[in-house]
Write an enzyme that holds these catalytic residues in place. Structure first.
Site, short mmCIF file in Angstrom:
data_model
loop_
_atom_site.label_atom_id
_atom_site.label_comp_id
_atom_site.label_asym_id
_atom_site.label_seq_id
_atom_site.Cartn_x
_atom_site.Cartn_y
_atom_site.Cartn_z
N GLU A 96 0.82 -1.22 0.00
CA GLU A 96 0.00 0.00 0.00
C GLU A 96 0.85 1.27 0.00
O GLU A 96 1.26 1.75 1.05
CB GLU A 96 -0.93 0.01 1.23
CG GLU A 96 -1.81 1.26 1.27
CD GLU A 96 -2.76 1.33 2.47
OE1 GLU A 96 -2.67 0.46 3.36
OE2 GLU A 96 -3.58 2.25 2.51
N LYS A 154 -2.51 -2.08 -3.15
CA LYS A 154 -3.55 -1.23 -2.56
C LYS A 154 -3.17 0.23 -2.77
O LYS A 154 -2.47 0.82 -1.95
CB LYS A 154 -3.70 -1.56 -1.07
CG LYS A 154 -4.68 -0.65 -0.34
CD LYS A 154 -5.09 -1.21 1.01
CE LYS A 154 -5.96 -0.24 1.78
NZ LYS A 154 -6.59 -0.85 2.96
P1 13P Z 1 -9.17 4.22 4.20
O1 13P Z 1 -10.07 3.45 3.26
O2 13P Z 1 -9.90 4.87 5.33
O3 13P Z 1 -8.23 5.11 3.47
O4 13P Z 1 -8.26 3.13 4.92
C1 13P Z 1 -7.66 2.16 4.17
C2 13P Z 1 -6.46 1.70 4.88
O5 13P Z 1 -6.34 0.54 5.20
C3 13P Z 1 -5.40 2.65 5.18
O6 13P Z 1 -4.23 1.97 5.49
#
Ligand code: 13P
Length: 347
Positions: free
Chosen positions: A184, A226
């Protein structure tokens, strides 16, 4: 150098990604760290205690029908060890609902030395041992979030490279432990930058991440990306349309994400719940048959927030909040198929 062999271990990772990327479903992020959870609770006057966090997560996990739209859930270290009020471990509740459990393993984004306003994610120390423990508990995948801020003259190369290196080292350790890494790199929507600037930064961040993943021998078939959607900054006076966001986001991904990656699961990043569904839906409608990966969701706020606003820590509101949570899961499940319509919001 030939193609690396597909070993039974890689086949297991691929099977996990397939379970996570099931049709009509997405990933529920419920891995907020205690400080993040406390910030969200404080805004609503909910006590910032272990027990309130446990009660909230019990509400989420016992939502009837959650598994119809949620394939997998990202937990936090505190949560993976918890149980419902009647003593059923959360991991058992998830197994019964057919939801694959995963775990956040990063230790948070800290100030990057010599780079004011930029962050680097920590957590590699002892990660190998921690992954073995989580795998034994039943976690099948993990998550690590890097944070990239857009500003005047940032992000720097130093920030992009340090974060990409951390993500790649983490991902390689996950695969060694038999767990699918969710990678991510989040480019934040904070700021007054344009859609074009977000596209440029997201493209640079993703290129850097995939170069490092390749260098650390991460198997692309056994990971999930992600990313952020490409958005106009929250304070930008010109806000891109749903269609522009969908098209620019997928174009940036096409330039940077190998087709061997099975799935892209977006974070919501502070968008409203409805916009997040609309934008994901538009990608799946407009790019049907043209994007090589599954395009789904891994939302925290865009699934949880409307339900939390209703719950506010009140036991009497649990059933009503679960209905709202289920509705958001359904809307996003539909968006994952390209079948979401705004009139689904009128209930
Ligand atoms: P949000 O969808 O609130 O951005 O959170 C996703 C997430 O896992 C952030 O690390």
């Amino acid at each position: 150098m030939g193609l690396r062999e597909v070993t039974p271990a890689v086949r297991d990772l691929v099977a996990t990604t397939q379970a996570m990327m099931q049709a009509g479903k997405g990933i529920l992020a419920m891995d907020e760290s205690n400080p993040t959870s406390s910030r969200r609770f404080a805004k609503l006057g909910i006590p910032q205690t272990v027990d309130a966090r446990r009660a909230w997560r019990e509400l989420i996990l016992t939502t009837p029908g959650l598994g119809d739209y949620i394939s997998s859930a990202i937990l936090y270290d505190e949560t993976i060890r918890q149980a419902t009020a009647d003593g059923t471990p959360f991991l058992t509740v998830l197994a019964k609902a057919g939801i694959v459990p995963g775990i956040k393993v990063d230790a948070g984004a800290k100030e990057l030395a010599a780079h004011p306003g930029e962050k680097v994610t920590e957590g590699l120390d002892r990660l190998r041992e921690r992954l073995v423990e989580y795998r034994q508990m039943g976690a099948r995948f993990a998550k690590w979030r890097a944070v990239i801020t857009i500003g005047k003259e940032i992000p720097s190369r130093a920030c992009l490279e340090a974060n990409a290196h951390g993500l790649a080292r983490y991902a390689a350790l996950c695969q060694e432990a038999g767990m699918v890494p969710i990678v991510e790199p989040e480019v934040l929507m904070d700021g007054d930058h344009t859609l074009e600037r977000c596209a440029e930064v997201t493209e640079a961040a993703l290129h850097t991440v995939f170069e490092q993943l390749y260098r650390q021998c991460v198997v692309f078939e056994g990971m999930i990306l992600k990313p952020n959607m490409v958005l106009s900054g929250a304070d930008c006076p010109v806000q891109a349309s749903v269609e522009e966001v969908a098209d620019v986001t997928v174009k940036v991904l096409l330039r940077t994400v190998p087709a061997a990656v099975p799935g892209v699961a977006f974070l919501s990043g502070g968008q409203s719940a409805e916009l997040a569904s609309l934008r994901l839906n538009a990608m799946n409608v407009r790019w049907r048959g043209k994007a090589p990966w599954v395009l789904t969701f891994s939302f925290s706020r865009a699934i949880q927030q409307p339900a939390m606003d209703l719950w506010r820590g009140e036991a009497s509101q649990v059933a009503a909040a679960q209905k709202v949570l289920h509705h958001r899961a359904l809307c996003n499940g539909m968006a994952r198929r390209g079948e979401y319509r705004p009139d689904m919001e009128a209930r």
